[in-house]
Design a protein around this motif. Sequence first.
Motif, PDB file in Angstrom:
ATOM      1  N   ASP A  55      18.909  24.839 -15.828  1.00 49.14           N
ATOM      2  CA  ASP A  55      17.956  25.256 -14.791  1.00 49.14           C
ATOM      3  C   ASP A  55      17.858  24.199 -13.690  1.00 49.14           C
ATOM      4  N   TYR A  56      17.845  22.930 -14.110  1.00 51.81           N
ATOM      5  CA  TYR A  56      17.726  21.839 -13.136  1.00 51.81           C
ATOM      6  C   TYR A  56      18.947  21.784 -12.218  1.00 51.81           C
ATOM      7  N   VAL A  57      20.139  21.872 -12.795  1.00 44.93           N
ATOM      8  CA  VAL A  57      21.355  21.800 -11.980  1.00 44.93           C
ATOM      9  C   VAL A  57      21.439  22.996 -11.038  1.00 44.93           C
ATOM     10  N   GLY A  58      21.146  24.194 -11.551  1.00 42.34           N
ATOM     11  CA  GLY A  58      21.194  25.381 -10.702  1.00 42.34           C
ATOM     12  C   GLY A  58      20.232  25.301  -9.540  1.00 42.34           C
ATOM     13  N   ASP A  59      19.002  24.832  -9.803  1.00 43.56           N
ATOM     14  CA  ASP A  59      18.021  24.717  -8.720  1.00 43.56           C
ATOM     15  C   ASP A  59      18.381  23.591  -7.755  1.00 43.56           C
ATOM     16  N   ALA A  60      18.876  22.454  -8.285  1.00 39.90           N
ATOM     17  CA  ALA A  60      19.199  21.314  -7.429  1.00 39.90           C
ATOM     18  C   ALA A  60      20.322  21.638  -6.457  1.00 39.90           C
ATOM     19  N   LEU A  61      21.286  22.451  -6.884  1.00 40.62           N
ATOM     20  CA  LEU A  61      22.390  22.823  -5.995  1.00 40.62           C
ATOM     21  C   LEU A  61      21.915  23.652  -4.809  1.00 40.62           C
ATOM     22  N   THR A  62      20.730  24.241  -4.912  1.00 37.50           N
ATOM     23  CA  THR A  62      20.144  24.993  -3.792  1.00 37.50           C
ATOM     24  C   THR A  62      19.084  24.176  -3.057  1.00 37.50           C
ATOM     25  N   GLY A  63      18.935  22.897  -3.424  1.00 34.81           N
ATOM     26  CA  GLY A  63      17.960  22.041  -2.765  1.00 34.81           C
ATOM     27  C   GLY A  63      16.568  22.108  -3.345  1.00 34.81           C
ATOM     28  N   ASP A  64      16.409  22.741  -4.492  1.00 36.61           N
ATOM     29  CA  ASP A  64      15.101  22.874  -5.133  1.00 36.61           C
ATOM     30  C   ASP A  64      15.040  21.918  -6.321  1.00 36.61           C
ATOM     31  N   PHE A  65      14.215  20.865  -6.214  1.00 35.13           N
ATOM     32  CA  PHE A  65      14.080  19.889  -7.289  1.00 35.13           C
ATOM     33  C   PHE A  65      12.812  20.109  -8.105  1.00 35.13           C
ATOM     34  N   GLY A  66      12.195  21.269  -7.948  1.00 40.30           N
ATOM     35  CA  GLY A  66      11.038  21.613  -8.764  1.00 40.30           C
ATOM     36  C   GLY A  66       9.732  21.159  -8.159  1.00 40.30           C
ATOM     37  N   MET A  67       8.679  21.234  -8.988  1.00 41.95           N
ATOM     38  CA  MET A  67       7.321  20.865  -8.575  1.00 41.95           C
ATOM     39  C   MET A  67       6.949  19.519  -9.176  1.00 41.95           C
ATOM     40  N   SER A  68       6.334  18.676  -8.369  1.00 36.01           N
ATOM     41  CA  SER A  68       5.866  17.380  -8.846  1.00 36.01           C
ATOM     42  C   SER A  68       4.723  17.570  -9.834  1.00 36.01           C
ATOM     43  N   TYR A  69       4.770  16.834 -10.952  1.00 34.42           N
ATOM     44  CA  TYR A  69       3.721  16.940 -11.954  1.00 34.42           C
ATOM     45  C   TYR A  69       2.385  16.422 -11.428  1.00 34.42           C
ATOM     46  N   GLN A  70       2.418  15.291 -10.743  1.00 36.98           N
ATOM     47  CA  GLN A  70       1.167  14.657 -10.348  1.00 36.98           C
ATOM     48  C   GLN A  70       0.632  15.137  -9.014  1.00 36.98           C
ATOM     49  N   PHE A  71       1.504  15.591  -8.108  1.00 37.88           N
ATOM     50  CA  PHE A  71       1.049  16.044  -6.794  1.00 37.88           C
ATOM     51  C   PHE A  71       0.929  17.562  -6.699  1.00 37.88           C
ATOM     52  N   HIS A  72       1.483  18.276  -7.678  1.00 37.07           N
ATOM     53  CA  HIS A  72       1.424  19.747  -7.716  1.00 37.07           C
ATOM     54  C   HIS A  72       1.925  20.366  -6.410  1.00 37.07           C
ATOM     55  N   SER A  73       3.022  19.819  -5.922  1.00 43.87           N
ATOM     56  CA  SER A  73       3.649  20.321  -4.695  1.00 43.87           C
ATOM     57  C   SER A  73       5.151  20.172  -4.842  1.00 43.87           C
ATOM     58  N   PRO A  74       5.943  20.902  -4.036  1.00 44.10           N
ATOM     59  CA  PRO A  74       7.402  20.802  -4.154  1.00 44.10           C
ATOM     60  C   PRO A  74       7.897  19.370  -3.953  1.00 44.10           C
ATOM     61  N   VAL A  75       8.853  18.969  -4.778  1.00 42.84           N
ATOM     62  CA  VAL A  75       9.415  17.620  -4.703  1.00 42.84           C
ATOM     63  C   VAL A  75      10.056  17.370  -3.356  1.00 42.84           C
ATOM     64  N   ILE A  76      10.796  18.349  -2.854  1.00 46.12           N
ATOM     65  CA  ILE A  76      11.493  18.163  -1.583  1.00 46.12           C
ATOM     66  C   ILE A  76      10.517  17.934  -0.446  1.00 46.12           C
ATOM     67  N   GLY A  77       9.315  18.535  -0.550  1.00 50.16           N
ATOM     68  CA  GLY A  77       8.300  18.322   0.474  1.00 50.16           C
ATOM     69  C   GLY A  77       7.749  16.907   0.438  1.00 50.16           C
ATOM     70  N   LYS A  78       7.496  16.372  -0.773  1.00 48.94           N
ATOM     71  CA  LYS A  78       7.004  14.999  -0.894  1.00 48.94           C
ATOM     72  C   LYS A  78       8.036  14.003  -0.383  1.00 48.94           C
ATOM     73  N   ILE A  79       9.315  14.272  -0.673  1.00 51.91           N
ATOM     74  CA  ILE A  79      10.371  13.381  -0.185  1.00 51.91           C
ATOM     75  C   ILE A  79      10.427  13.406   1.340  1.00 51.91           C
ATOM     76  N   ALA A  80      10.333  14.601   1.924  1.00 49.60           N
ATOM     77  CA  ALA A  80      10.385  14.723   3.388  1.00 49.60           C
ATOM     78  C   ALA A  80       9.217  13.996   4.049  1.00 49.60           C
ATOM     79  N   GLU A  81       8.058  13.987   3.407  1.00 55.13           N
ATOM     80  CA  GLU A  81       6.903  13.292   3.963  1.00 55.13           C
ATOM     81  C   GLU A  81       7.100  11.779   3.991  1.00 55.13           C
ATOM     82  N   ALA A  82       7.809  11.245   3.001  1.00 50.56           N
ATOM     83  CA  ALA A  82       7.958   9.795   2.886  1.00 50.56           C
ATOM     84  C   ALA A  82       9.153   9.244   3.659  1.00 50.56           C
ATOM     85  N   VAL A  83      10.095  10.106   4.039  1.00 52.54           N
ATOM     86  CA  VAL A  83      11.319   9.631   4.702  1.00 52.54           C
ATOM     87  C   VAL A  83      11.039   8.887   6.011  1.00 52.54           C
TER      88      VAL A  83
END
Length: 359
Positions: free
Chosen positions: A105-133
């Motif tokens: 599931d992780y590999v399939g989602d990651a190949l589409t740019g979806d790294f799942g939901m953050s446990y502690q922030f309850h938001s998409p991982v890719i969104g948190k990464i984009a905020e910090a870049v």
Amino acid sequence: MTAESTPALVQSADTDGGPAQPGPPAARGPRARNTRAYFRYMAGKIAGAIVSLFAVLVTSFFLFRLIPSDPVKQMTGGRPVSAEQLGSLRRQFGLDLPLWQQFTDYVGDALTGDFGMSYQFHSPVIGKIAEAVPATLLLTGTAYVLYTVLGIWLGTRTAWRNGSKSDRFHTAFALTLYSVPSFWLGLLLIIVFSVGLGPIPGLFPTGGLESGGETGFAYVIDVAHHLVLPVITLVAVGYAQTLLVMRSSLLDEMGSDYLTTARAKGLRDDLVRRRHAVPNAMLPTFTLMFVNLGHVVAGQILVETVFSWPGLGGLFYQALSVPDLPLVQGLFFVFATAVILANTLADLLYPLLDPRVGR
């Protein structure tokens, strides 16, 4: 028909004595072979980068699951929680699935740019990464430009004046800084220039990107004020590394015959250095520049953590403390991808500096 007007013919290699066939001009042969060799070289490097990215994807999944910690229990903060509630949280985050299914599931989602939901922030991982870049690029990008220019310039001058007092001082100083851990240097700068030490008052903030409440030009000044100490920390270590590599490369070139020939032709020493010695000594420094370019995106975890900088490095430290597996995996993949792509780009550009590469 005269011999001069006869077109160039290439004699057939067949033993049946067939007619000769017109061939391409001789000058095109080496050029075509070089082009084909470069494309093969380029294809090999790109294929290697793809394999490396997939290896990083696999490693990022299994590596952080070796951490002896339960993410669900960490998220509850030690509060008393029933077994049913813990089971519900595990089902919510997919931690109850078999490991092989979590991986696919992780590999399939990651190949589409979806790294799942953050446990502690309850938001998409890719969104948190984009905020910090942006914060990371501001810090590490500024430091990268400064220490690259400073390191190459001082490395060139110290090597050309090998054995002088200036060379001995700069080399010893660079070796000292290169051996100092970046986080320790950052803490030292905070103690001296933020907290204040003896007669030295606290001049700079202890951390963060901004003080808050500023707008317009005052906001720019405030951010620049917060940048000073973390940038100095990164420049001190980065410039030392660049200086030492550039100095060593130029020293290797200084005994070459082509420099003696250039001087014998009457060229000034400055022109010999700039036009001949430095370009030929740049290949190792060029490699280092692209490795460091990958770290511009990857950030500096320890330095960002010490200065409470809201970038990717600080976010990785927060995620690792839970551990927030989706966020840790996503950041690890982004860091590794930046370095791999930078190295691949350097490999593809090598033939422009050294035609022997890729031939």
